[in-house]
Design an enzyme around this catalytic site. Structure first.
Site, short mmCIF file in Angstrom:
data_model
loop_
_atom_site.label_atom_id
_atom_site.label_comp_id
_atom_site.label_asym_id
_atom_site.label_seq_id
_atom_site.Cartn_x
_atom_site.Cartn_y
_atom_site.Cartn_z
N LYS A 185 0.86 -1.18 0.00
CA LYS A 185 0.00 0.00 0.00
C LYS A 185 0.90 1.24 0.00
CE LYS A 185 -1.74 2.92 2.06
NZ LYS A 185 -1.66 4.42 1.81
N GLY A 237 6.80 6.02 7.95
CA GLY A 237 6.06 7.26 7.88
C GLY A 237 6.12 8.02 9.19
N SER A 238 5.07 8.72 9.49
CA SER A 238 5.07 9.62 10.65
C SER A 238 4.89 8.85 11.95
CB SER A 238 3.95 10.65 10.52
OG SER A 238 2.69 10.04 10.70
N VAL A 241 1.03 8.22 12.74
CA VAL A 241 0.40 7.10 12.03
C VAL A 241 0.99 5.77 12.49
CG1 VAL A 241 0.00 6.06 9.77
CG2 VAL A 241 -0.17 8.54 10.04
N CYS A 293 13.88 10.97 6.33
CA CYS A 293 13.82 10.74 7.77
C CYS A 293 15.18 10.96 8.42
CB CYS A 293 13.30 9.34 8.07
SG CYS A 293 14.38 8.02 7.46
N GLU A 394 9.77 17.49 13.87
CA GLU A 394 10.15 17.24 12.49
C GLU A 394 9.45 18.23 11.55
OE1 GLU A 394 10.99 13.18 10.05
OE2 GLU A 394 9.00 13.37 10.93
#
Length: 492
Positions: A185, A237-238, A241, A293, A394
């Site tokens: 995904k 990701g974050s 999440v 990142c 961030e």
């Protein structure tokens, strides 16, 4: 403004999901427009906007394909990864174009990403003959004791937009080699590159159902996390999440691998080679417009050399040319979308309120002939309080906070003051300070006198604290996510 460049049309099947060997639209029929961040008038197409129904079909296909794929064995599975690497080499120009057009990267950065993906495939395929266990002494006579690994099962692979090829590859490759089947995904901001990768895997002979692609946003991802046949979810990701994924999967003991945010510091000590440090900070903070990142988002600089460092740094940064990724004169690419642009500019405004001084940049790029896109000036802000929002949170954009430090111990205190721990770097001429920094830095990937962005295909891509949960990626340690250990005792 310039005319929208003429582009090759995106193949119709690349706009769809790929489930059980077939390209198919979202069950709902809904789509999402994919835009070029360097020119928002340039649309790549309307990609499938999937939901739980599509995820359900993809998981069912992966579950059905699992027994045969698991039985194939790692050495024969590795042949498909080797073939996939050849596909990436043969279609390098197509992947480079897609990455540049939908993510915004410079062509040089996009080509480097294709090369990184190929290196990961080469390394992973080479692990096929090492993916075993150990023999152990038994406590009884005539007994053979040993350990071995089994594939975890069906896995969900949720990848971000900032590395739309390399990160899916470093999830797909170990998943498939281990004997898992997968549902990929990708981010809705970079659907084309994921579709090209999936198509390349099909051409490389990966059987139907082994690798499935579900496009879309949170609904499809949430369905993967909740599905009882999904044994593990690997997410990049974050922090927000990633935490939500782990929390949602906890009641059913879902295995998770989470690579999350970073607020990475480069420490510049009084004895540092300033030219070398400036080169590294420019590369780390403004390469890929700071959207990594492991990007350098803080320079923690000894007060004794701060002014000399800033003089050299600002001269370099102010001269950087921001522009489209397909312009050979561009040195800094756009950010990925208008929301990311607003976030970067909001961070600059917040730093001003907290007492920081903008030395260069700080706004959108306005240059005659530049298309309407997501262009942010490379920004350096001095005298940023170590505990302010810009120094702690961030940004994921071309914004560098310069924080003052009073010597080595104070610099390490500031560097370690954040909740993240992805990358840490120190510039010093002292071997003792270098090794002490490596020992005391609260970060997963450590660097001395070099840019602090990532590592090699065979070293763990790993963070500390809130930057990482679960086994690292891109390393032999990754098998502790995609496989489960078993032991056997056989009396003879």
């Amino acid at each position: 403004m310039t005319d929208v460049p003429q582009r090759r049309s995106v193949a119709a099947h690349h706009l769809l999901n790929f489930i059980d060997g077939r390209w198919t639209p979202a069950a709902s029929g809904r789509t999402r427009t994919n835009r070029n961040p360097a020119d928002l008038r340039d649309h790549l197409g309307e990609f499938a906007e999937s939901d739980g129904a599509d995820a359900e079909r993809a998981v069912a296909a992966a579950a059905a394909a699992l027994p045969a794929w698991r039985a194939l064995g790692p050495i024969r599975r590795a042949a498909h990864l080797t073939a996939l690497g050849r596909e990436l080499a043969d279609h390098e120009a197509e992947f480079t174009e897609a990455i540049t057009r939908e993510q915004g990267k410079l062509r040089t950065e996009a080509r480097a990403e294709v090369a990184r993906a190929r290196a990961v495939l080469e390394f992973t395929a080479g692990q096929a003959r090492l993916l075993g266990g150990v023999t152990a002494p038994a406590e009884e006579d005539r007994t053979f004791a040993y350990t071995f690994r089994r594939p975890l099962g069906v896995v969900g692979l949720v990848s971000p937009w900032n590395f739309p090829l390399a990160i899916p590859v470093w999830k797909v490759a170990p998943a498939l080699l281990s004997g898992c089947t997968a549902v990929l995904k990708p981010s809705p901001l970079t659907p084309l590159t994921a579709a090209l990768l999936t198509d390349a895997a099909r051409r490389a002979g990966v059987p139907d159902g082994v690798l499935n692609l579900v496009q879309g946003d949170a609904a499809a991802g949430a369905a993967l996390v909740a599905h009882p046949q999904v044994a593990g979810v690997s997410f990049t990701g974050s922090l927000a999440v990633g935490t939500a994924i782990h929390t949602a999967g906890a009641p059913r003991l879902l295995r998770t691998q989470l690579e999350l945010g970073g607020k990475n510091a480069v420490i510049v000590l009084a004895d540092a080679d300033l030219d070398r440090a400036v080169d590294a900070v420019v590369q780390g903070a403004f390469g890929q417009a700071g959207q990594r990142c492991s990007a350098t988002s803080r320079a923690v600089v000894d007060r004794g050399i701060r002014d000399a460092f800033l003089e050299r740094l600002v001269a370099r940064v102010a001269a950087l040319r921001v522009g489209p990724g397909d312009d050979p004169d561009s040195e800094v690419c756009p950010v990925v979308d208008p929301a990311r642009m607003r976030a970067a500019l909001d961070a600059v405004a917040g730093a001003r309120r907290d007492g920081g001084t903008v030395l260069c940049g700080g706004g959108p790029v306005d240059r005659p002939g530049l298309p309407e896109g997501c262009y942010v000036q490379p920004t350096v802000i001095r005298d940023v309080p170590w505990d302010s929002e810009l120094a702690q949170e961030e940004v994921f954009g071309p914004v560098l906070a310069v924080v003052n430090a009073d010597g080595f111990d104070d610099a390490l205190r500031i560097a370690n003051s954040v909740k993240y721990g992805m990358s840490g770097t120190v510039f010093t001429a002292s071997q003792a300070r270098a090794f002490e920094a490596v020992e005391r830095f609260e970060a997963g990937m450590l660097h001395v006198n070099r840019p602090g962005v990532g590592a090699y295909a065979h070293l763990p891509h790993v963070g500390a604290k809130a930057s990482q949960y679960g086994p690292p990626e891109c390393s032999p340690q990754v098998w502790d996510f995609y496989t489960a250990w078993h032991s056997a005792c056989i009396s003879y």
